[in-house]
Design an enzyme around this catalytic site. Sequence first.
Site, PDB file in Angstrom:
ATOM      1  N   TYR A   4      45.295  20.805  59.655  1.00  0.00           N
ATOM      2  CA  TYR A   4      44.185  19.882  59.396  1.00  0.00           C
ATOM      3  C   TYR A   4      44.484  19.019  58.169  1.00  0.00           C
ATOM      4  CZ  TYR A   4      39.223  18.602  58.534  1.00  0.00           C
ATOM      5  OH  TYR A   4      38.027  17.939  58.314  1.00  0.00           O
TER       6      TYR A   4
ATOM      7  N   ARG B 163      31.114  27.424  60.211  1.00  0.00           N
ATOM      8  CA  ARG B 163      31.067  26.926  58.834  1.00  0.00           C
ATOM      9  C   ARG B 163      30.015  27.695  58.043  1.00  0.00           C
ATOM     10  NH1 ARG B 163      31.963  20.462  59.774  1.00  0.00           N
ATOM     11  NH2 ARG B 163      31.340  20.859  61.918  1.00  0.00           N
ATOM     12  N   VAL B 164      30.122  27.621  56.733  1.00  0.00           N
ATOM     13  CA  VAL B 164      29.354  28.563  55.920  1.00  0.00           C
ATOM     14  C   VAL B 164      27.846  28.320  55.997  1.00  0.00           C
ATOM     15  CG1 VAL B 164      29.545  27.292  53.703  1.00  0.00           C
ATOM     16  CG2 VAL B 164      29.342  29.772  53.711  1.00  0.00           C
TER      17      VAL B 164
ATOM     18  N   PHE C  84      25.434  31.256  57.435  1.00  0.00           N
ATOM     19  CA  PHE C  84      24.454  31.951  56.582  1.00  0.00           C
ATOM     20  C   PHE C  84      23.029  31.784  57.120  1.00  0.00           C
ATOM     21  CE2 PHE C  84      26.954  31.989  52.240  1.00  0.00           C
ATOM     22  CZ  PHE C  84      27.882  32.856  52.817  1.00  0.00           C
TER      23      PHE C  84
ATOM     24  N   GLY D  39      32.960  35.530  46.710  1.00  0.00           N
ATOM     25  CA  GLY D  39      31.840  34.572  46.701  1.00  0.00           C
ATOM     26  C   GLY D  39      31.836  33.657  45.492  1.00  0.00           C
TER      27      GLY D  39
ATOM     28  N   GLN E 211      34.079  31.251  44.968  1.00  0.00           N
ATOM     29  CA  GLN E 211      34.598  29.917  45.306  1.00  0.00           C
ATOM     30  C   GLN E 211      33.432  28.940  45.417  1.00  0.00           C
ATOM     31  OE1 GLN E 211      34.248  32.461  47.435  1.00  0.00           O
ATOM     32  NE2 GLN E 211      34.594  31.934  49.570  1.00  0.00           N
ATOM     33  N   THR E 212      33.703  27.677  45.087  1.00  0.00           N
ATOM     34  CA  THR E 212      32.610  26.696  45.066  1.00  0.00           C
ATOM     35  C   THR E 212      32.847  25.569  46.073  1.00  0.00           C
ATOM     36  OG1 THR E 212      33.593  25.259  43.377  1.00  0.00           O
ATOM     37  CG2 THR E 212      32.218  27.098  42.588  1.00  0.00           C
TER      38      THR E 212
ATOM     39  N   ASP F 266      42.174  29.328  51.099  1.00  0.00           N
ATOM     40  CA  ASP F 266      40.789  28.872  50.949  1.00  0.00           C
ATOM     41  C   ASP F 266      40.638  28.235  49.559  1.00  0.00           C
ATOM     42  OD1 ASP F 266      38.056  29.988  52.573  1.00  0.00           O
ATOM     43  OD2 ASP F 266      37.742  29.203  50.548  1.00  0.00           O
TER      44      ASP F 266
ATOM     45  N   ARG G  16      35.597  23.073  44.591  1.00  0.00           N
ATOM     46  CA  ARG G  16      35.552  21.725  45.159  1.00  0.00           C
ATOM     47  C   ARG G  16      34.257  21.042  44.728  1.00  0.00           C
ATOM     48  NH1 ARG G  16      35.954  21.717  51.278  1.00  0.00           N
ATOM     49  NH2 ARG G  16      38.145  22.055  50.943  1.00  0.00           N
TER      50      ARG G  16
HETATM   51  P1  NAD Z   1      32.701  18.371  64.851  1.00  0.00           P
HETATM   52  O1  NAD Z   1      33.682  19.412  65.256  1.00  0.00           O
HETATM   53  O2  NAD Z   1      31.256  18.675  65.041  1.00  0.00           O
HETATM   54  O3  NAD Z   1      33.003  16.999  65.587  1.00  0.00           O
HETATM   55  C1  NAD Z   1      34.288  16.587  65.936  1.00  0.00           C
HETATM   56  C2  NAD Z   1      34.198  15.885  67.290  1.00  0.00           C
HETATM   57  O4  NAD Z   1      35.500  15.437  67.672  1.00  0.00           O
HETATM   58  C3  NAD Z   1      33.724  16.813  68.413  1.00  0.00           C
HETATM   59  O5  NAD Z   1      32.719  16.173  69.162  1.00  0.00           O
HETATM   60  C4  NAD Z   1      34.970  17.059  69.230  1.00  0.00           C
HETATM   61  O6  NAD Z   1      34.704  17.356  70.579  1.00  0.00           O
HETATM   62  C5  NAD Z   1      35.710  15.756  69.044  1.00  0.00           C
HETATM   63  N1  NAD Z   1      37.138  15.884  69.291  1.00  0.00           N
HETATM   64  C6  NAD Z   1      37.996  16.808  68.790  1.00  0.00           C
HETATM   65  N2  NAD Z   1      39.242  16.597  69.252  1.00  0.00           N
HETATM   66  C7  NAD Z   1      39.174  15.489  70.043  1.00  0.00           C
HETATM   67  C8  NAD Z   1      40.121  14.765  70.794  1.00  0.00           C
HETATM   68  N3  NAD Z   1      41.409  15.138  70.835  1.00  0.00           N
HETATM   69  N4  NAD Z   1      39.703  13.694  71.506  1.00  0.00           N
HETATM   70  C9  NAD Z   1      38.402  13.313  71.493  1.00  0.00           C
HETATM   71  N5  NAD Z   1      37.452  13.962  70.783  1.00  0.00           N
HETATM   72  C10 NAD Z   1      37.840  15.042  70.076  1.00  0.00           C
HETATM   73  O7  NAD Z   1      33.015  18.028  63.333  1.00  0.00           O
HETATM   74  P2  NAD Z   1      32.216  17.076  62.326  1.00  0.00           P
HETATM   75  O8  NAD Z   1      31.739  17.899  61.208  1.00  0.00           O
HETATM   76  O9  NAD Z   1      31.260  16.238  63.067  1.00  0.00           O
HETATM   77  O10 NAD Z   1      33.405  16.186  61.764  1.00  0.00           O
HETATM   78  C11 NAD Z   1      33.582  14.839  62.190  1.00  0.00           C
HETATM   79  C12 NAD Z   1      34.728  14.216  61.413  1.00  0.00           C
HETATM   80  O11 NAD Z   1      34.426  14.210  60.020  1.00  0.00           O
HETATM   81  C13 NAD Z   1      36.055  14.949  61.577  1.00  0.00           C
HETATM   82  O12 NAD Z   1      37.094  14.015  61.659  1.00  0.00           O
HETATM   83  C14 NAD Z   1      36.164  15.755  60.312  1.00  0.00           C
HETATM   84  O13 NAD Z   1      37.502  15.980  59.949  1.00  0.00           O
HETATM   85  C15 NAD Z   1      35.461  14.850  59.303  1.00  0.00           C
HETATM   86  N6  NAD Z   1      34.905  15.653  58.205  1.00  0.00           N
HETATM   87  C16 NAD Z   1      33.743  16.362  58.355  1.00  0.00           C
HETATM   88  C17 NAD Z   1      33.276  17.141  57.296  1.00  0.00           C
HETATM   89  C18 NAD Z   1      32.000  17.941  57.391  1.00  0.00           C
HETATM   90  O14 NAD Z   1      31.672  18.637  56.442  1.00  0.00           O
HETATM   91  N7  NAD Z   1      31.244  17.867  58.453  1.00  0.00           N
HETATM   92  C19 NAD Z   1      33.993  17.178  56.092  1.00  0.00           C
HETATM   93  C20 NAD Z   1      35.169  16.454  55.989  1.00  0.00           C
HETATM   94  C21 NAD Z   1      35.602  15.672  57.045  1.00  0.00           C
HETATM   95  N1  UDP Z   2      32.643  31.153  54.069  1.00  0.00           N
HETATM   96  C1  UDP Z   2      31.985  32.344  53.820  1.00  0.00           C
HETATM   97  N2  UDP Z   2      31.331  32.928  54.853  1.00  0.00           N
HETATM   98  C2  UDP Z   2      31.264  32.388  56.097  1.00  0.00           C
HETATM   99  C3  UDP Z   2      31.934  31.166  56.329  1.00  0.00           C
HETATM  100  C4  UDP Z   2      32.630  30.586  55.288  1.00  0.00           C
HETATM  101  O1  UDP Z   2      31.986  32.860  52.703  1.00  0.00           O
HETATM  102  O2  UDP Z   2      30.615  32.996  56.984  1.00  0.00           O
HETATM  103  C5  UDP Z   2      33.334  30.496  52.926  1.00  0.00           C
HETATM  104  C6  UDP Z   2      34.743  29.983  53.213  1.00  0.00           C
HETATM  105  O3  UDP Z   2      35.697  31.014  53.013  1.00  0.00           O
HETATM  106  C7  UDP Z   2      34.861  28.860  52.202  1.00  0.00           C
HETATM  107  C8  UDP Z   2      33.439  28.315  52.087  1.00  0.00           C
HETATM  108  O4  UDP Z   2      32.591  29.345  52.595  1.00  0.00           O
HETATM  109  O5  UDP Z   2      35.240  29.372  50.949  1.00  0.00           O
HETATM  110  C9  UDP Z   2      33.212  27.032  52.879  1.00  0.00           C
HETATM  111  O6  UDP Z   2      33.623  27.273  54.204  1.00  0.00           O
HETATM  112  P1  UDP Z   2      33.486  26.223  55.379  1.00  0.00           P
HETATM  113  O7  UDP Z   2      34.201  26.804  56.544  1.00  0.00           O
HETATM  114  O8  UDP Z   2      32.077  25.853  55.587  1.00  0.00           O
HETATM  115  O9  UDP Z   2      34.218  24.911  54.851  1.00  0.00           O
HETATM  116  P2  UDP Z   2      35.610  24.643  54.074  1.00  0.00           P
HETATM  117  O10 UDP Z   2      36.288  25.926  53.763  1.00  0.00           O
HETATM  118  O11 UDP Z   2      36.397  23.820  55.017  1.00  0.00           O
HETATM  119  O12 UDP Z   2      35.187  23.950  52.842  1.00  0.00           O
END
Ligand code: NAD
Ligand code: UDP
Length: 314
Positions: free
Chosen positions: A145, A186-187, A191, A207, A209-210, A274, A278
């Site tokens: 990723y 996701r966290v 939760f 726990g 990590q931020t 992890d 952040r």
């Molecule tokens: P999500 O998983 O809910 O949405 C991603 C979407 O992309 C899904 O609908 C999935 O079906 C589609 N997808 C995946 N692979 C595909 C492919 N090969 N072709 C067509 N569609 C495809 O995730 P999200 O949280 O909505 O994230 C959306 C975007 O924002 C992503 O690019 C992600 O990296 C970025 N992003 C999100 C967060 C967040 O906290 N939500 C943080 C950082 C970046």
């Molecule tokens: N996490 C956790 N319990 C969960 C899911 C995630 O403690 O049930 C932690 C995870 O290890 C990370 C933080 O929460 O430190 C945020 O995780 P998330 O998957 O939401 O996003 P990212 O790690 O990509 O920031």
Amino acid sequence: MRRILITGGAGFVGSNLCARLVQEKENHVICLDNLFTGRMVNIEPLMGLPNFEFIKHDVQEYIDIPCDQIYNAACPASPPAYQQSPTNTTKTCVLGILNMLELAKKYDATLMQFSTSEVYGDPEVHPQVESYRGCVNPIGIRSCYDEGKRCAEALCFDYHREFGTKIKVIRIFNTYGPNMDPQDGRVVSNFIIQALKGEDLTIYGDGSQTRSFQYIDDLIEGIYRMMNTSRGDFLGPVNLGNHGEFTMLELAEKVLAMTGSKSKIVFRPLPGDDPTRRQANTDVAYRELQGWTSKITLEEGLKKTIPYFENYCR
Ligand code: NAD
Ligand code: UDP
């Protein structure tokens, strides 16, 4: 009509963006998604609208869609989802952006790449500023990723320098809210659902990590401003995130208090790589996006999000 292509439009962020953009009648919104992590339920309310269409397609394959704007959000975003098939994740990031850049180049469209705070890896600079180049493990379990997104950013800037393609790059920090897939691991969703079901809240590691958590409406406003009102020569990258920094223990305690749950907190092993800390520095967004900040506090955002998950748990 302005033709707007949103890849990943059936996902969490994409579907909220579709809902915002269809409200403007001069927009024709084309949601493209292969439903890898996205869900039709997220776009069901939009399906009958005359200015909305859905195309099931994988961004790894080229598709020719005339358009004026492209938002490239296609990519699984939760660690369990993107680690499920890491090679698929990298291909989605890299082939997906290449295909979208070709489209933007062909139609002289503006392309916005949805990048991530993960490009900073486990950061040594805190809070993270856009000029920080990151500390990413190139061979770890998150690299499919992180490196995929870094390569996508590089391709955006190379297309801009080599072909004059119109690009904009945003780096999104942890965002939550309605339309999240309750099961994507996701966290915030974990939760809340655990608390509502009376199950143990699973903290990974100790726990300490931020993260900074941003409510979806703030992100959508930032995305909108970046595409529509920022200077044409402002390409980003720009951080879009909240300033509040919370440990996962604090988040768990907040969720327990706000749901009134009697669930217990349990500790589970910390997954590899992890990030420890952040927090977004958003001075650039404030300056370039007319004073944009992520205003909604964690407490206010959770208040809006818990009912969405209550509905799911019913
Ligand atoms: P999500 O998983 O809910 O949405 C991603 C979407 O992309 C899904 O609908 C999935 O079906 C589609 N997808 C995946 N692979 C595909 C492919 N090969 N072709 C067509 N569609 C495809 O995730 P999200 O949280 O909505 O994230 C959306 C975007 O924002 C992503 O690019 C992600 O990296 C970025 N992003 C999100 C967060 C967040 O906290 N939500 C943080 C950082 C970046
Ligand atoms: N996490 C956790 N319990 C969960 C899911 C995630 O403690 O049930 C932690 C995870 O290890 C990370 C933080 O929460 O430190 C945020 O995780 P998330 O998957 O939401 O996003 P990212 O790690 O990509 O920031």
